[in-house]
Design a protein around this motif. Structure first.
Motif, mmCIF file in Angstrom:
data_model
loop_
_atom_site.group_PDB
_atom_site.id
_atom_site.type_symbol
_atom_site.label_atom_id
_atom_site.label_comp_id
_atom_site.label_asym_id
_atom_site.label_seq_id
_atom_site.Cartn_x
_atom_site.Cartn_y
_atom_site.Cartn_z
ATOM 1 N N UNK A 150 -57.432 -36.913 -39.268
ATOM 2 C CA UNK A 150 -56.285 -37.635 -39.816
ATOM 3 C C UNK A 150 -56.106 -38.998 -39.159
ATOM 4 N N UNK A 151 -56.013 -40.028 -39.990
ATOM 5 C CA UNK A 151 -55.768 -41.377 -39.506
ATOM 6 C C UNK A 151 -56.982 -42.084 -38.927
ATOM 7 N N UNK A 152 -58.142 -41.458 -39.029
ATOM 8 C CA UNK A 152 -59.352 -42.064 -38.455
ATOM 9 C C UNK A 152 -60.051 -42.944 -39.480
ATOM 10 N N UNK A 153 -61.271 -43.356 -39.145
ATOM 11 C CA UNK A 153 -62.039 -44.270 -40.000
ATOM 12 C C UNK A 153 -62.245 -43.729 -41.402
ATOM 13 N N UNK A 154 -62.303 -42.404 -41.560
ATOM 14 C CA UNK A 154 -62.613 -41.826 -42.869
ATOM 15 C C UNK A 154 -61.487 -42.035 -43.883
ATOM 16 N N UNK A 155 -60.325 -42.489 -43.411
ATOM 17 C CA UNK A 155 -59.237 -42.860 -44.313
ATOM 18 C C UNK A 155 -58.958 -44.356 -44.279
ATOM 19 N N UNK A 156 -59.780 -45.078 -43.534
ATOM 20 C CA UNK A 156 -59.584 -46.512 -43.326
ATOM 21 C C UNK A 156 -60.369 -47.314 -44.364
ATOM 22 N N UNK A 161 -55.395 -50.220 -45.575
ATOM 23 C CA UNK A 161 -55.137 -50.980 -44.354
ATOM 24 C C UNK A 161 -53.836 -51.780 -44.458
ATOM 25 N N UNK A 162 -53.220 -51.973 -43.300
ATOM 26 C CA UNK A 162 -52.002 -52.774 -43.219
ATOM 27 C C UNK A 162 -52.390 -54.145 -42.681
ATOM 28 N N UNK A 170 -62.102 -48.447 -29.292
ATOM 29 C CA UNK A 170 -62.806 -47.260 -28.821
ATOM 30 C C UNK A 170 -62.331 -46.011 -29.560
ATOM 31 N N UNK A 171 -63.257 -45.077 -29.841
ATOM 32 C CA UNK A 171 -62.849 -43.823 -30.490
ATOM 33 C C UNK A 171 -61.855 -43.047 -29.626
ATOM 34 N N UNK A 172 -61.072 -42.234 -30.275
ATOM 35 C CA UNK A 172 -60.100 -41.374 -29.597
ATOM 36 C C UNK A 172 -60.636 -39.945 -29.570
ATOM 37 N N UNK A 173 -60.618 -39.271 -28.413
ATOM 38 C CA UNK A 173 -61.057 -37.870 -28.379
ATOM 39 C C UNK A 173 -60.219 -37.030 -29.339
ATOM 40 N N UNK A 192 -49.821 -36.717 -30.112
ATOM 41 C CA UNK A 192 -50.488 -37.827 -30.807
ATOM 42 C C UNK A 192 -49.517 -38.994 -30.954
ATOM 43 N N UNK A 193 -49.195 -39.683 -29.872
ATOM 44 C CA UNK A 193 -48.197 -40.759 -29.964
ATOM 45 C C UNK A 193 -48.543 -41.850 -30.958
ATOM 46 N N UNK A 194 -49.838 -42.095 -31.209
ATOM 47 C CA UNK A 194 -50.200 -43.129 -32.193
ATOM 48 C C UNK A 194 -50.417 -42.543 -33.586
ATOM 49 N N UNK A 195 -50.247 -41.235 -33.733
ATOM 50 C CA UNK A 195 -50.317 -40.600 -35.039
ATOM 51 C C UNK A 195 -51.686 -40.139 -35.499
ATOM 52 N N UNK A 196 -52.737 -40.462 -34.757
ATOM 53 C CA UNK A 196 -54.085 -40.072 -35.182
ATOM 54 C C UNK A 196 -54.550 -38.831 -34.426
ATOM 55 N N UNK A 197 -55.391 -38.051 -35.097
ATOM 56 C CA UNK A 197 -55.886 -36.818 -34.492
ATOM 57 C C UNK A 197 -57.156 -37.028 -33.673
ATOM 58 N N UNK A 198 -57.853 -38.133 -33.910
ATOM 59 C CA UNK A 198 -59.048 -38.422 -33.134
ATOM 60 C C UNK A 198 -60.197 -38.950 -33.960
ATOM 61 N N UNK A 199 -61.188 -39.494 -33.263
ATOM 62 C CA UNK A 199 -62.350 -40.101 -33.908
ATOM 63 C C UNK A 199 -62.266 -41.614 -33.844
ATOM 64 N N UNK A 200 -63.246 -42.278 -34.421
ATOM 65 C CA UNK A 200 -63.232 -43.734 -34.477
ATOM 66 C C UNK A 200 -62.123 -44.210 -35.406
ATOM 67 N N UNK A 201 -61.523 -45.318 -35.047
ATOM 68 C CA UNK A 201 -60.461 -45.877 -35.882
ATOM 69 C C UNK A 201 -61.041 -46.653 -37.065
ATOM 70 N N UNK A 202 -62.226 -47.183 -36.893
ATOM 71 C CA UNK A 202 -62.869 -47.902 -37.992
ATOM 72 C C UNK A 202 -64.379 -47.831 -37.838
ATOM 73 N N UNK A 203 -65.057 -47.934 -38.968
ATOM 74 C CA UNK A 203 -66.509 -48.015 -39.011
ATOM 75 C C UNK A 203 -66.875 -49.085 -40.040
#
Length: 231
Positions: A150-156, A161-162, A170-173, A192-203
């Motif tokens: 959720x919220x990672x690159x796969x939805x970016x 995008x905003x 850097x990716x998030x564990x 998850x203070x930034x709302x994402x579950x983990x992974x790269x934020x963008x690719x």
């Protein structure tokens, strides 16, 4: 009037369903945007109408994040049932529900319950499709990165995008799924203070768009060949 004319030669329609909820650095409309857009791009060449997305879903676990309104599960299932009754009453006999939000998954069970009350032959058909983790689409996601959520690159995507928002480089564990599932809304906000579950934020967009192309193709194939008469 156009839909009345359409029903003279076809009885398919698409109902996209999503959610309005926090997506980290992406739009709160991400799930709704993607469900509607993938439906339109898949259905348009086939001449199949797509309803406006049902933009609110079941997302109580994000209650501590402003801008993430949720429907109660019983409310949501009643809405889906009402829509199926309404559409079939108007003459649509093949309805494809294209889902963009994991929290809406109980609606798949509702669809089966609803279908159980229909005639054994000649009754309506309803398909329920989670577009983002359908087999071929998910295989493309996994070919680029196995740890994403959720919220990672796969939805970016360019359309989620905003403008002006800077993403972490850097990716998030990944936050363990077991912790997420048992957390209260307040505890999840802490996890998850930034709302994402983990992974790269963008690719690279080349990879993101490859995922999109697979998703559109899979929805289109469903609309063409997913019915009992094989389209």
């Amino acid at each position: 009037m156009m839909l009345e004319e359409y029903l003279e030669h076809d009885d398919r329609i698409v109902l996209p369903i999503g959610s309005t909820e926090q997506h980290g650095y992406l739009s709160v409309g991400t799930d709704a945007i993607l469900a509607e857009r993938v439906s339109v791009e898949a259905a348009e060449p086939l001449g199949i109408p797509v309803l406006p997305v049902l933009a609110f879903g079941v997302t109580p676990y994000f209650a501590a994040f402003p801008g993430s309104p949720s429907l109660r599960l019983e409310t949501y299932l009643a809405v889906i049932s009402d829509l199926l009754d309404s559409l079939t009453g108007q003459g649509f006999r093949r309805i494809a529900i294209v889902n963009g939000h994991g929290g809406n998954s109980p609606a798949a069970g509702l669809v089966r319950q609803w279908l159980a009350g229909q005639p054994a032959t000649g009754g309506p058909e309803v398909l329920f499709h989670d577009w983002w983790n359908a087999p071929r689409t998910w295989a493309v996601v996994q070919s680029f990165e196995t740890e994403c959520s959720h919220g990672s690159w796969m939805e970016n995507f360019p359309w989620t995008r905003v403008p002006g928002v800077q993403l972490p480089s850097e990716p998030k564990p990944l936050v363990p799924a077991a912790e997420i599932k048992r957390a209260s809304a307040a505890r999840l906000r802490e996890l998850i203070p930034d709302g994402t579950f983990g992974g790269s934020y963008e690719r690279p967009d080349s990879e993101v768009l490859a995922v999109w192309e697979a998703g559109v193709a899979e929805v289109r194939e469903l609309l063409e060949k997913g019915w009992s008469d094989n389209g």
